[in-house]
Write a protein that holds these residues in place. Sequence first.
Motif, PDB file in Angstrom:
ATOM      1  N   ILE A  37       0.887  -1.091  -0.101  1.00 36.49           N
ATOM      2  CA  ILE A  37      -0.036   0.060  -0.064  1.00 36.49           C
ATOM      3  C   ILE A  37       0.874   1.304   0.051  1.00 36.49           C
ATOM      4  N   ALA A  38       0.459   2.283  -0.578  1.00 32.64           N
ATOM      5  CA  ALA A  38       1.016   3.577  -0.258  1.00 32.64           C
ATOM      6  C   ALA A  38      -0.119   4.564   0.037  1.00 32.64           C
ATOM      7  N   THR A  39       0.413   5.562   1.033  1.00 37.30           N
ATOM      8  CA  THR A  39      -0.631   6.507   1.287  1.00 37.30           C
ATOM      9  C   THR A  39      -0.044   8.052   1.232  1.00 37.30           C
ATOM     10  N   VAL A  40      -0.782   8.867   0.986  1.00 36.38           N
ATOM     11  CA  VAL A  40      -0.385  10.163   0.850  1.00 36.38           C
ATOM     12  C   VAL A  40      -1.302  11.031   1.631  1.00 36.38           C
ATOM     13  N   ALA A  41      -0.597  11.982   2.795  1.00 37.47           N
ATOM     14  CA  ALA A  41      -1.065  12.683   3.881  1.00 37.47           C
ATOM     15  C   ALA A  41      -1.704  13.970   3.031  1.00 37.47           C
ATOM     16  N   LYS A  42      -2.548  14.659   3.651  1.00 36.41           N
ATOM     17  CA  LYS A  42      -3.147  16.034   3.308  1.00 36.41           C
ATOM     18  C   LYS A  42      -1.988  16.871   2.751  1.00 36.41           C
ATOM     19  N   ASP A  43      -0.758  16.817   3.606  1.00 34.91           N
ATOM     20  CA  ASP A  43       0.284  17.737   3.302  1.00 34.91           C
ATOM     21  C   ASP A  43       1.191  17.326   2.191  1.00 34.91           C
ATOM     22  N   THR A  48       5.230   4.440   2.053  1.00 39.06           N
ATOM     23  CA  THR A  48       4.997   3.133   1.293  1.00 39.06           C
ATOM     24  C   THR A  48       5.190   1.952   2.042  1.00 39.06           C
ATOM     25  N   TYR A  49       4.350   0.685   2.026  1.00 42.81           N
ATOM     26  CA  TYR A  49       4.766  -0.451   2.708  1.00 42.81           C
ATOM     27  C   TYR A  49       4.394  -1.662   1.599  1.00 42.81           C
ATOM     28  N   VAL A  50       5.489  -2.386   1.345  1.00 47.00           N
ATOM     29  CA  VAL A  50       5.358  -3.678   0.743  1.00 47.00           C
ATOM     30  C   VAL A  50       6.014  -4.794   1.485  1.00 47.00           C
ATOM     31  N   SER A  51       5.210  -5.975   1.166  1.00 46.19           N
ATOM     32  CA  SER A  51       5.847  -7.231   1.666  1.00 46.19           C
ATOM     33  C   SER A  51       5.407  -8.345   0.729  1.00 46.19           C
TER      34      SER A  51
END
Length: 462
Positions: A37-43, A48-51
């Motif tokens: 998964i990859a997340t982007v904050a509002k700023d 990124t986290y992969v396994s």
Amino acid sequence: MCGIAAFATTKKNTSCLGTIISLLIELQHRGQEASGIATVAKDGTAHTYVSKGTIFDLLGMSSLLETMTVDAFGVIGHTRYSTSGGYGDSEAQPIVVGNDSSFRIAVAFNGTIANYKQIAKELGIKNCRSDVTVLSEAIRKLALESGKDVVEALKTLSSIVIGGYSAVVLTSEPRLVIARDPRGFRPLSYAYNGEEFVAASETSALEVLGYDDWVEVPAGGIISYDGKSVEVVTAPGECPTPCAFEYVYIARLDSVFNGVSVYGVRLGLGYELSKRDSAEVDVVVPVPDSGRAAALGYSRGRGVPLEEGLVVNRYLGRGFIMPPGMREIIAKLKYGFVRSAVSEKRVALVDDSIVRGTTMAAIASRLKHIGAREVHVRISSPPFRYPCFMGVDVASRKELLAWRTMNLGDVACMLNADSVAFNNVETLAKVIGLPSACLACFTGRYPFKGLTVDDLENMFSR
């Protein structure tokens, strides 16, 4: 045939992570080698986290818990079935590109870019180890040339790609963009309720989470969400040719693809196959799980009872999408057998397809070993004869059973069966019922003008 998902919201106290994990669990059948998964904050801050392994392996990462507290704008996710690059987690997605913190993008995609090396050369991309790295670098490069406009980048990209893709892109602006190639080879759907934007490879994943008002992204469709509004554009293209193998095997039974029920197609294929068959059988046995609907249709058409003669080990995953070296092991361990269902009986063994023949040969041999008088293999799709360059990991004709042995008697012998029968291409097209579909894996006719299987094999390499 990877699984991709995306979620973005303006609602407060909403767990982006919980939603994306749920979606990926529902898409696990599309890939089990790696997840991420990859997340982007509002700023604009990205994580990124992969396994290696399934989404449950990813959940074991302690650092992932930190993401739960991030004030996220959005998140994208991926379950990997490798069709390019190495196997396992060597090319786990999503991947993030861009050293400039003012414009970074995270990309996850489902499909194969056959001409990725050519694209890398034309765009001056040095990192060309796999199609996903080239695709991601190309999107960012083209976006920068268009004032950081990812939508324009995807429109340009659609005109130069040979292959198939559905993609989700998360930018540091922040913005979420999803897209499907102009031929519409791979599925992608989304839902938007004014506060939440959610997308997934299959409609079934959205429905399980309660997003019943989904919309399929059209072929060439590019959908952009910036937290305020949704923009929908369509890249120019030719006649859509969605993948027929999605209906045959890949997609979940409860999914809809191009407005057509996957369950309805598989049931219909089994029924049509029964009308072409005159072999005397006592019982119909499905190969679970993907062969079950076809077996039901076949059973109804022949008026022969269906028996659950095979018991699947659900902890081993799908054998077809296992890396080389694991397929033979999985074929031997995946199924248990119910002796009382097949002993002293003539068995119609029904499955959706035969690609490499590994699993079917093991099953037929075992059925005879435990007492079946005869085993007649019945396949609801046509013979799989040609490799796919749009998202299925069959990169060489050498792997294809039906290509090596065109004679049905020879195929039956290799499968340790008394006979084998397939549906034909015309029946498959009729049951799907669309104006056009990609049938290249059965016919060798690829929907790329002027390109043959030899051209594509020379163009593409893992």
